[in-house]
Design a protein around this motif. Structure first.
Motif, short mmCIF file in Angstrom:
data_model
loop_
_atom_site.label_atom_id
_atom_site.label_comp_id
_atom_site.label_asym_id
_atom_site.label_seq_id
_atom_site.Cartn_x
_atom_site.Cartn_y
_atom_site.Cartn_z
N ALA A 235 73.67 22.62 -26.12
CA ALA A 235 72.71 23.02 -27.14
C ALA A 235 71.38 23.31 -26.48
CB ALA A 235 72.57 21.89 -28.17
N ASN A 236 70.97 24.56 -26.54
CA ASN A 236 69.67 24.98 -26.02
C ASN A 236 69.53 24.81 -24.51
OD1 ASN A 236 67.32 26.28 -26.52
ND2 ASN A 236 66.12 24.41 -26.91
N SER A 237 70.65 24.61 -23.84
CA SER A 237 70.58 24.48 -22.38
C SER A 237 71.96 24.76 -21.81
CB SER A 237 70.12 23.07 -21.98
OG SER A 237 71.11 22.13 -22.29
N VAL A 238 72.05 24.72 -20.53
CA VAL A 238 73.34 24.89 -19.86
C VAL A 238 73.66 23.57 -19.18
CG1 VAL A 238 74.53 26.08 -18.00
CG2 VAL A 238 73.03 27.35 -19.53
N ILE A 239 74.92 23.16 -19.28
CA ILE A 239 75.31 21.87 -18.69
C ILE A 239 76.01 22.15 -17.36
CG2 ILE A 239 76.64 19.79 -19.02
CD1 ILE A 239 75.85 19.82 -21.80
N VAL A 240 75.45 21.57 -16.33
CA VAL A 240 76.05 21.73 -15.01
C VAL A 240 76.50 20.34 -14.54
CG1 VAL A 240 75.68 22.52 -12.65
CG2 VAL A 240 74.47 23.63 -14.53
N SER A 241 77.79 20.18 -14.40
CA SER A 241 78.38 18.90 -13.99
C SER A 241 77.88 17.76 -14.86
CB SER A 241 78.06 18.60 -12.51
OG SER A 241 78.76 19.48 -11.68
N GLY A 242 77.73 18.01 -16.14
CA GLY A 242 77.34 16.96 -17.06
C GLY A 242 75.84 16.78 -17.19
N THR A 243 75.05 17.47 -16.39
CA THR A 243 73.60 17.35 -16.49
C THR A 243 73.05 18.57 -17.21
OG1 THR A 243 73.66 16.28 -14.34
CG2 THR A 243 71.50 16.94 -15.16
N PRO A 244 72.29 18.37 -18.28
CA PRO A 244 71.72 19.54 -18.95
C PRO A 244 70.62 20.17 -18.10
CG PRO A 244 71.19 17.50 -20.13
CD PRO A 244 71.98 17.10 -18.95
N VAL A 245 70.73 21.48 -17.93
CA VAL A 245 69.74 22.21 -17.16
C VAL A 245 69.04 23.16 -18.13
CG1 VAL A 245 69.37 23.88 -15.32
CG2 VAL A 245 71.08 22.08 -15.05
N SER A 246 67.73 22.96 -18.34
CA SER A 246 67.03 23.72 -19.37
C SER A 246 66.39 24.96 -18.75
CB SER A 246 65.96 22.83 -20.02
OG SER A 246 65.12 22.30 -19.01
N ARG A 247 66.02 25.88 -19.60
CA ARG A 247 65.37 27.12 -19.18
C ARG A 247 63.90 26.84 -18.88
NH1 ARG A 247 69.23 28.14 -22.98
NH2 ARG A 247 70.67 29.80 -22.43
N PRO A 248 63.25 27.60 -18.04
CA PRO A 248 63.81 28.60 -17.14
C PRO A 248 64.57 27.97 -15.98
CG PRO A 248 61.49 28.28 -16.71
CD PRO A 248 61.81 27.42 -17.88
N PHE A 249 65.54 28.74 -15.47
CA PHE A 249 66.38 28.21 -14.38
C PHE A 249 65.74 28.52 -13.03
CE2 PHE A 249 69.28 29.63 -17.77
CZ PHE A 249 69.70 28.38 -18.19
N THR A 250 65.81 27.55 -12.14
CA THR A 250 65.38 27.79 -10.76
C THR A 250 66.57 27.47 -9.86
OG1 THR A 250 63.17 27.07 -11.39
CG2 THR A 250 63.64 27.24 -9.04
N ILE A 251 67.03 28.48 -9.17
CA ILE A 251 68.17 28.28 -8.26
C ILE A 251 67.63 28.29 -6.85
CG2 ILE A 251 70.43 29.11 -7.53
CD1 ILE A 251 70.57 30.66 -10.15
N ARG A 252 67.91 27.25 -6.11
CA ARG A 252 67.53 27.23 -4.69
C ARG A 252 68.81 27.32 -3.88
NH1 ARG A 252 63.41 22.59 -5.11
NH2 ARG A 252 61.52 23.73 -5.66
#
Lengths: 110, 268
Positions: free
Chosen positions: B194-211
């Motif tokens: 809901a309102n975020s993306v879940i990566v391996s069970g951890t909610p990752v909210s916007r904006p996304f930062t990929i390193r």
């Protein structure tokens, strides 16, 4: 007094000249020293006993030293050098002790 | 020692018949010291003889003492003893020689063992470092890119992020993290929340930062190619913007906790 001076002169000469002993003489000198000490203590005892004589002293000194050296040399020739030098040292040691006892009695009366 | 009377034989003079006799054989006690004092102060020819002989004796004693002090202890030994000693010495020398050879052998063995162990240790350490990076259990740093996805319309889906991860991996990324919170490893999964993306069970909210750590140029190209992350995300129906910042030094602190393998066991 002269005897004491002679003793000092001998020690000083030995220290100053520092003579190197010939190897052939090496086993005999200790025995000769024992004989000389025996003669000296015998002389002291005779002196205290009023029986001292220069001639006897000199002759006995020389013969003692010569006989002691000769005995050890002979022992070396016949293969019992070590035992014979031990025997000579024991005999001379006993004589020195006896003479010392006499000197002590004459001087200290104990 | 034996307390003998004075007149017993003992001194070399005792047996001599011509020794000077004196009536004072049983001299008064105090006269002995007095006589010594008197004779010391009145030297005679006899005393000179005594002095010469004492001098000779002391000379001999000093010579002997000094020769004993200077010479090695073997000088006074007899030939038989010396031969025996030499025998035993050469015996023990031979023994020690063989012992030395044995010890050298042991040393060589131990050294080669230590060398091979050291090589194995180095190999294991390299492998450990590799596996640690792969499984994401340690922070890593190195050259790479920081990709920032601003998504005002919340249209970026987990599928797009999964695609992005795959493209970065294709471009040679060695370590990837999301928002500095989640490390992407072998068993990472993505799903929509809901309102975020879940990566391996951890909610990752916007904006996304990929390193991502890898060759910065390759990573940037991998993100920018036609039909890739940028064109997908910046499409009109999504409306997000992508900022890619390459850097020579990027640090990823997020770590993954490896779950114990409960089912799969290696087949040997």
């Amino acid at each position: 007094m002269i005897a004491v001076i002679g003793l000092i002169i001998g020690v000083v000469l030995g220290l100053v000249l520092n003579p190197s002993m010939p190897v052939a003489l090496q086993p005999y000198l200790p025995i000769m020293i024992m004989a000389a000490l025996d003669a000296l203590f015998g002389a002291a005892r005779a002196y205290l006993g009023h029986t001292f004589s220069d001639k006897v002293f000199v002759v006995s000194f020389l013969s003692n030293v010569a006989i002691a050296g000769l005995m050890v040399w002979m022992g070396d020739q016949i293969g019992v050098g070590a035992q014979l030098s031990t025997a000579v040292v024991v005999v001379l040691g006993i004589r020195i002790f006896t003479n010392m006892a006499a000197i002590r009695r004459a001087l200290l009366h104990v | 020692m034996s307390e003998q009377p004075e007149q017993s034989a003992g001194g070399p003079e005792d047996t001599s018949p011509d020794a000077g006799t004196s009536p004072g054989a049983e001299a008064p006690e105090r006269s002995a010291w007095a006589r010594i004092g008197h004779d010391l102060s009145h030297p005679g020819i006899g005393q000179v003889l005594v002095a010469v002989i004492v001098c000779l004796s002391s000379f001999a004693v000093v010579t002997q003492v000094r020769s004993r002090a200077v010479d090695d202890p073997f000088a006074g030994m007899r030939r038989a003893d010396l031969v025996t000693m030499l025998d035993s010495l050469s015996n023990s020398s031979r023994q020690l020689d063989s012992e030395l050879v044995e010890l050298r052998d042991t040393q060589r063995q131990l050294q080669s063992g230590a060398d091979s162990r050291q090589a194995a240790q180095k190999q294991a350490a390299a492998r450990l470092a590799q596996l640690e990076v792969l499984s994401g259990t340690v922070p890593v740093e190195g050259p790479g890119v920081t990709i920032r996805i601003d998504d005002p319309n919340s249209k970026v889906t987990s599928d797009m992020l999964l695609d992005a991860v795959e493209e970065l991996r294709d471009a040679g990324a060695e370590a990837i993290s999301f928002n500095g919170k989640v490390r992407v490893v072998a068993n990472t999964w993505f799903s929509a929340g809901a309102n975020s993306v879940i990566v391996s069970g951890t909610p990752v909210s916007r904006p996304f930062t990929i390193r991502a750590i890898g060759d910065p140029h390759s990573l940037e190209e991998g993100a920018r190619f036609r039909g890739g992350l940028v064109s997908q995300v910046e499409a009109a129906q999504v409306g997000a913007t992508v900022t890619i910042a390459p850097a020579q030094r990027i640090r990823i602190d997020a770590v993954a906790t490896p779950a114990p393998m409960t089912m799969a066991t290696p087949v040997r």
